[in-house]
Motif scaffolding. Structure first.
Motif, PDB file in Angstrom:
ATOM      1  N   ALA A 128      65.462  65.201  37.953  1.00 34.79           N
ATOM      2  CA  ALA A 128      64.673  66.316  37.544  1.00 34.79           C
ATOM      3  C   ALA A 128      63.244  66.132  38.244  1.00 34.79           C
ATOM      4  O   ALA A 128      62.282  66.036  37.663  1.00 34.79           O
ATOM      5  CB  ALA A 128      64.241  66.279  35.880  1.00 34.79           C
ATOM      6  N   ALA A 129      63.417  66.329  39.500  1.00 36.09           N
ATOM      7  CA  ALA A 129      62.459  66.490  40.230  1.00 36.09           C
ATOM      8  C   ALA A 129      61.563  67.956  40.135  1.00 36.09           C
ATOM      9  O   ALA A 129      62.156  68.576  40.421  1.00 36.09           O
ATOM     10  CB  ALA A 129      62.690  66.283  42.016  1.00 36.09           C
ATOM     11  N   ILE A 130      60.310  67.816  39.754  1.00 37.32           N
ATOM     12  CA  ILE A 130      59.527  68.938  39.602  1.00 37.32           C
ATOM     13  C   ILE A 130      58.833  69.200  40.951  1.00 37.32           C
ATOM     14  O   ILE A 130      58.191  68.310  41.741  1.00 37.32           O
ATOM     15  CB  ILE A 130      58.247  68.704  38.418  1.00 37.32           C
ATOM     16  CG1 ILE A 130      59.127  68.601  37.208  1.00 37.32           C
ATOM     17  CG2 ILE A 130      57.663  69.837  38.373  1.00 37.32           C
ATOM     18  CD1 ILE A 130      58.288  67.954  36.171  1.00 37.32           C
ATOM     19  N   VAL A 131      59.220  70.523  41.423  1.00 35.60           N
ATOM     20  CA  VAL A 131      58.984  70.813  42.770  1.00 35.60           C
ATOM     21  C   VAL A 131      57.715  71.811  42.742  1.00 35.60           C
ATOM     22  O   VAL A 131      57.248  71.915  43.947  1.00 35.60           O
ATOM     23  CB  VAL A 131      59.847  71.406  43.572  1.00 35.60           C
ATOM     24  CG1 VAL A 131      61.091  70.379  43.791  1.00 35.60           C
ATOM     25  CG2 VAL A 131      60.622  72.605  43.122  1.00 35.60           C
ATOM     26  N   ARG A 132      57.354  72.097  41.580  1.00 38.82           N
ATOM     27  CA  ARG A 132      56.225  73.100  41.409  1.00 38.82           C
ATOM     28  C   ARG A 132      55.546  73.141  40.326  1.00 38.82           C
ATOM     29  O   ARG A 132      56.367  73.190  39.257  1.00 38.82           O
ATOM     30  CB  ARG A 132      56.883  74.667  41.801  1.00 38.82           C
ATOM     31  CG  ARG A 132      55.598  75.521  41.904  1.00 38.82           C
ATOM     32  CD  ARG A 132      56.198  77.055  42.241  1.00 38.82           C
ATOM     33  NE  ARG A 132      55.070  77.788  42.677  1.00 38.82           N
ATOM     34  CZ  ARG A 132      55.101  79.166  42.956  1.00 38.82           C
ATOM     35  NH1 ARG A 132      56.458  79.574  43.185  1.00 38.82           N
ATOM     36  NH2 ARG A 132      54.227  80.004  42.943  1.00 38.82           N
ATOM     37  N   THR A 133      54.215  73.235  40.336  1.00 38.53           N
ATOM     38  CA  THR A 133      53.699  73.250  38.946  1.00 38.53           C
ATOM     39  C   THR A 133      52.660  74.580  38.838  1.00 38.53           C
ATOM     40  O   THR A 133      52.086  74.685  39.870  1.00 38.53           O
ATOM     41  CB  THR A 133      52.654  72.199  38.515  1.00 38.53           C
ATOM     42  OG1 THR A 133      53.700  70.905  38.655  1.00 38.53           O
ATOM     43  CG2 THR A 133      51.975  72.118  37.315  1.00 38.53           C
TER      44      THR A 133
END
Length: 185
Positions: A128-133
């Motif tokens: 679950a790599a978060i690529v944008r916040t």
């Protein structure tokens, strides 16, 4: 121990169907150890094109198991849903085990899964790599205005502050093209 809430849409839930669903969905109980009593919500639908859809939701503390499948055969749909639920449990167990190995502890109580092995065999690694916040400020508005904002942005969902309740709500576009509303407590 699972308690079943089985209902049918466009189909009468016969005793044979009920027994089959309880037998098949009941198989997931063997994967848990020390699970509190839970409700299994099963929704059976038949359509005019002779397909059958089965939806199963099992809300448990800290995890909700949910799956749905559509196929030409009601019993086949039940089998496919149970397979999907088992994959979800394997993925959850793998995720919890990795978290425990990297941090040394697990922050939330988890269920002990029996009969699944250490890693989910044949499952893709769950990353679950978060690529944008994004940060946003919620503006008070009604659900109708939120749907308009969502459509103007071209998104599938929109988070807003409900002007009536002052709570955070979410509108989303459903697969059938209609809209849904999620309200928080």
């Amino acid at each position: 121990m699972l308690r079943y809430n089985i209902r049918g849409e466009n189909i009468e839930v016969t005793q044979a169907i009920r027994e089959y669903v309880e037998k098949k969905v009941g198989k997931i109980e063997k994967y848990f150890h020390d699970v509190p009593e839970a409700n299994a919500h099963v929704n059976l639908k038949t359509y005019s094109d002779k397909t059958a859809k089965v939806e199963v939701t099992v809300p448990l503390p800290y995890i909700v198991l949910r799956a749905e499948e559509t196929s030409p055969d009601l019993y086949g749909s039940v089998d496919l849903v149970v397979d999907k639920l088992e994959r979800q449990m394997r993925k959850y167990k793998t995720k919890i085990n990795r978290k425990a190995r990297t941090t040394g502890l697990v922050e939330q109580p988890t269920y002990e899964f029996d009969n699944l092995g250490d890693e989910a065999e044949g499952e893709e690694d769950f990353d679950a790599a978060i690529v944008r916040t994004k940060r946003l400020s919620l503006k008070p508005m009604g659900a109708d205005e939120a749907v308009l904002q969502m459509d103007m942005l071209g998104h599938n969902f929109f988070i807003f502050e409900d002007a009536e309740t002052n709570g955070t709500s979410i509108v989303y576009k459903r697969k059938d093209g209609k809209y849904g509303l999620i309200e928080t407590d």
